[in-house]
Design a protein around this motif. Structure first.
Motif, PDB file in Angstrom:
ATOM      1  N   UNK A 112      26.871  28.939  39.473  1.00 35.23           N
ATOM      2  CA  UNK A 112      27.827  27.946  39.967  1.00 35.23           C
ATOM      3  C   UNK A 112      28.891  27.647  38.922  1.00 35.23           C
ATOM      4  N   UNK A 113      28.485  27.522  37.665  1.00 36.10           N
ATOM      5  CA  UNK A 113      29.441  27.263  36.583  1.00 36.10           C
ATOM      6  C   UNK A 113      30.380  28.452  36.415  1.00 36.10           C
ATOM      7  N   UNK A 114      29.827  29.651  36.396  1.00 41.74           N
ATOM      8  CA  UNK A 114      30.667  30.838  36.233  1.00 41.74           C
ATOM      9  C   UNK A 114      31.687  30.953  37.367  1.00 41.74           C
ATOM     10  N   UNK A 115      31.257  30.624  38.555  1.00 38.01           N
ATOM     11  CA  UNK A 115      32.162  30.686  39.710  1.00 38.01           C
ATOM     12  C   UNK A 115      33.255  29.639  39.598  1.00 38.01           C
ATOM     13  N   UNK A 116      32.902  28.447  39.108  1.00 36.03           N
ATOM     14  CA  UNK A 116      33.899  27.401  38.918  1.00 36.03           C
ATOM     15  C   UNK A 116      34.897  27.748  37.833  1.00 36.03           C
ATOM     16  N   UNK A 117      34.430  28.339  36.745  1.00 34.44           N
ATOM     17  CA  UNK A 117      35.332  28.770  35.675  1.00 34.44           C
ATOM     18  C   UNK A 117      36.293  29.839  36.178  1.00 34.44           C
ATOM     19  N   UNK A 118      35.762  30.772  36.970  1.00 33.13           N
ATOM     20  CA  UNK A 118      36.618  31.821  37.539  1.00 33.13           C
ATOM     21  C   UNK A 118      37.695  31.206  38.417  1.00 33.13           C
ATOM     22  N   UNK A 119      37.319  30.165  39.181  1.00 31.58           N
ATOM     23  CA  UNK A 119      38.305  29.495  40.030  1.00 31.58           C
ATOM     24  C   UNK A 119      39.433  28.912  39.180  1.00 31.58           C
ATOM     25  N   UNK A 120      39.077  28.221  38.100  1.00 28.54           N
ATOM     26  CA  UNK A 120      40.104  27.612  37.254  1.00 28.54           C
ATOM     27  C   UNK A 120      41.043  28.656  36.669  1.00 28.54           C
ATOM     28  N   UNK A 121      40.481  29.723  36.119  1.00 28.63           N
ATOM     29  CA  UNK A 121      41.315  30.747  35.487  1.00 28.63           C
ATOM     30  C   UNK A 121      42.185  31.435  36.530  1.00 28.63           C
ATOM     31  N   UNK A 122      41.641  31.657  37.690  1.00 20.65           N
ATOM     32  CA  UNK A 122      42.388  32.308  38.767  1.00 20.65           C
ATOM     33  C   UNK A 122      43.572  31.458  39.219  1.00 20.65           C
ATOM     34  N   UNK A 123      43.459  30.164  39.075  1.00 20.24           N
ATOM     35  CA  UNK A 123      44.516  29.271  39.556  1.00 20.24           C
ATOM     36  C   UNK A 123      45.398  28.708  38.440  1.00 20.24           C
ATOM     37  N   UNK A 124      45.297  29.275  37.239  1.00 14.68           N
ATOM     38  CA  UNK A 124      46.233  28.898  36.182  1.00 14.68           C
ATOM     39  C   UNK A 124      47.632  29.350  36.573  1.00 14.68           C
ATOM     40  N   UNK A 125      48.619  28.500  36.312  1.00 15.09           N
ATOM     41  CA  UNK A 125      49.993  28.789  36.739  1.00 15.09           C
ATOM     42  C   UNK A 125      50.691  29.734  35.758  1.00 15.09           C
ATOM     43  N   UNK A 126      51.776  30.376  36.184  1.00 15.68           N
ATOM     44  CA  UNK A 126      52.508  31.287  35.289  1.00 15.68           C
ATOM     45  C   UNK A 126      53.003  30.623  34.011  1.00 15.68           C
ATOM     46  N   UNK A 127      53.242  29.292  34.051  1.00 12.74           N
ATOM     47  CA  UNK A 127      53.711  28.590  32.850  1.00 12.74           C
ATOM     48  C   UNK A 127      52.574  28.236  31.895  1.00 12.74           C
ATOM     49  N   UNK A 128      51.345  28.619  32.233  1.00 13.64           N
ATOM     50  CA  UNK A 128      50.207  28.354  31.370  1.00 13.64           C
ATOM     51  C   UNK A 128      49.458  27.084  31.718  1.00 13.64           C
ATOM     52  N   UNK A 129      50.056  26.234  32.559  1.00 13.52           N
ATOM     53  CA  UNK A 129      49.422  24.977  32.917  1.00 13.52           C
ATOM     54  C   UNK A 129      48.657  25.054  34.223  1.00 13.52           C
ATOM     55  N   UNK A 130      48.079  23.939  34.595  1.00 14.29           N
ATOM     56  CA  UNK A 130      47.411  23.804  35.885  1.00 14.29           C
ATOM     57  C   UNK A 130      48.044  22.650  36.652  1.00 14.29           C
ATOM     58  N   UNK A 131      48.121  22.792  37.967  1.00 12.46           N
ATOM     59  CA  UNK A 131      48.597  21.691  38.797  1.00 12.46           C
ATOM     60  C   UNK A 131      47.400  20.961  39.395  1.00 12.46           C
TER      61      UNK A 131
END
Length: 521
Positions: A112-131
């Protein structure tokens, strides 16, 4: 009782019932959609949180009902922005970095943690930030903006929390599977901090986020300070910029901190939670080399104790929900800087107890040095006296903290207390994190039971794409996912080795030696 309050209390009781069964969280199709209640005549007492009409409160309406409100002029309800006290010297960050370790043996990262981390990295924005990861925002008039076409730019607060989750999983700008994502996210934060002015408590010109509206206007600064402190000494080529940025954010915080430990103008529905982030960030920065005046820590202690003591009490003139032990009286009228917990005991109780432990942890570093002074036969009398005073102060604070932590441990077993607002938004996830980081240091049965309960509930609530979402207030997937991951990885929270040793020594004492005197309760 008003219609609004009856509906809110119903939601609270519903959440408590859900918590008693295997369905730990309400499902997405059960979530309430919230909109501000109609304006009412102004009352005496502090203004309502930013984005709410006079008198506070809101209506719960069925999912699929009318959402989004036209812009509403609420400028009269925004207290003035905080002003800096320039008589306070700028904070300097030294190379005196505490060695850290884990309080318990950390579990391997779960699927579950690995899947959540993958979600975060997958949704990092092109500017390096997260919305935010979707959801409503607040417009300049205080109303909500909702719908599929709402702009959702990267912001500092969500980026900092996503980074914190990646750091807990073992990533830095130079190490770990997601080191590149951490480096890009850190550069995003550094650019905002470096561009920010020196006087205000802001580090960003991005406005209208859920975090700002719900837990405090200056939450981005507090979040950035926490992440910069965590990465101090681990940032590789970015280290000089991290030190400079940490000195800047720390100086902003200490210059804007009020005598009661709050921050003027830090309005929000549950601003006590952003105060908690600010306090934790100061303690962590101190452990990572920041020179912090003792008066700052004393103010944090006072604020944390007040939050724990007043948990769940509604501000005078405002709206609130009952705490775990039923309805509570309103607080005496407070100034506009007084942090709000929306009358929900979970928020302020977890914040107060967590921050009191944070300060005790920080002062335990001083205690270790004070004992070295006392063991030195050649130490000057003045140094010995100062060391004795530090140890006496820590002993007094330890006794206060023991009573507060006992209350928190007892409340953590109460399903009504854990129900929070009645279903989970980001505020609940953050409160669970505050409790987790407090209990993990103590270890033992209480921690193991709590961790098992959180793991079961959070894993059941995870969405198929690896994310978590909130069902009220802070609904954005970035913050909720990061917070859930941090709860699941609370056993990876770093503590100074002196703090861990002191806690283990404390546990080794007999019950009679470790008992809290009645006079300190």
């Amino acid at each position: 009782m008003s219609k609004t309050l009856r509906r809110a209390l119903f939601a609270l009781s519903l959440g408590a019932g859900v918590l008693l069964g295997s369905s730990y969280w309400l499902q997405a199709d059960e979530k309430p959609v919230r909109r501000p209640a109609p304006p009412v005549a102004p009352r005496e007492g502090p203004p309502p949180p930013a984005g709410y009409p006079s008198g506070g409160g809101f209506e719960l309406i069925p999912a699929g009902g009318v959402v989004g409100e036209p812009a509403r002029e609420v400028s009269d309800h925004y207290p003035p922005e905080s002003k800096p006290d320039k008589s306070i010297s700028p904070v300097k960050v030294t190379n005196d970095i505490a060695k850290t370790d884990f309080a318990v043996k950390p579990k391997p990262l779960s699927p579950a943690v690995k899947k959540g981390l993958e979600y975060l990295v997958r949704n990092q924005r092109p500017d390096g930030g997260w919305n935010q990861g979707g959801g409503w925002r607040q417009n300049i008039g205080g109303g909500r903006i909702e719908g599929p076409n709402v702009e959702d730019p990267s912001d500092v607060g969500n980026t900092a929390f996503a980074l914190l989750a990646l750091i807990r999983a073992g990533n830095t700008p130079t190490e770990g599977e997601y080191r590149e994502a951490v480096q890009r996210g850190l550069e995003f934060i550094l650019k905002h901090v470096e561009k920010a002015d020196s006087d205000s408590l802001y580090v960003t010109d991005i406005r209208g986020t859920q975090l700002q509206s719900k837990i405090g206007r200056y939450v981005d600064t507090f979040m950035a300070n926490l992440v910069l402190a965590e990465l101090r000494g681990k940032a590789g080529r970015l280290e000089p910029r991290v030190v400079a940025a940490l000195e800047k954010t720390m100086t902003k915080i200490v210059r804007h901190q009020g005598p009661d430990g709050s921050f003027a103008g830090n309005v929000g529905w549950a601003s006590t939670l952003s105060i908690g982030i600010a306090n934790k960030s100061v303690a962590r920065a101190r452990e990572r080399g920041a020179q912090v005046d003792e008066v700052v820590l004393k103010r944090i202690v006072a604020q944390a104790k007040t939050a724990a003591d007043n948990a769940g009490r509604a501000p005078a003139g405002g709206f609130g929900l009952a705490g775990a032990d039923g309805a509570r009286p309103a607080r005496p009228a407070a100034g506009p800087a007084a942090p709000s917990d929306a009358g929900i005991a979970l928020y302020s109780a977890s914040q107060g107890a967590g921050n009191l432990q944070d300060v005790v942890n920080s002062l335990r570093l001083d205690a270790a040095k004070a004992r070295e002074v006392l063991q030195n036969k050649n130490a000057p009398p003045a140094a010995r006296l100062a060391a004795e005073r530090k140890l006496a102060e820590l002993d007094r604070l330890e006794r206060q903290n023991a009573a507060v932590q006992a209350d928190l441990t007892r409340n953590a077993r109460d399903q009504r207390f854990l129900a929070g607002f009645g279903n989970n938004g980001g505020e609940e996830f953050l409160s669970f994190l505050n409790i987790s980081e407090t209990l993990v240091l103590k270890g033992g049965k209480e921690w193991e039971e709590w961790d098992a309960r959180m793991t079961k509930g959070l894993e059941a609530a995870q969405d198929r794409d690896g994310s978590w979402q909130g069902h009220h207030c802070i609904t954005g997937r970035t913050f909720c996912t990061a917070a859930a991951l941090l709860v699941l990885m609370a056993d990876r929270t770093p503590f100074p080795v002196e703090v861990i040793a002191a806690e283990r020594e404390k546990r080794s004492l007999s019950p009679s030696q470790n008992q809290v005197p009645k006079s300190d309760k």
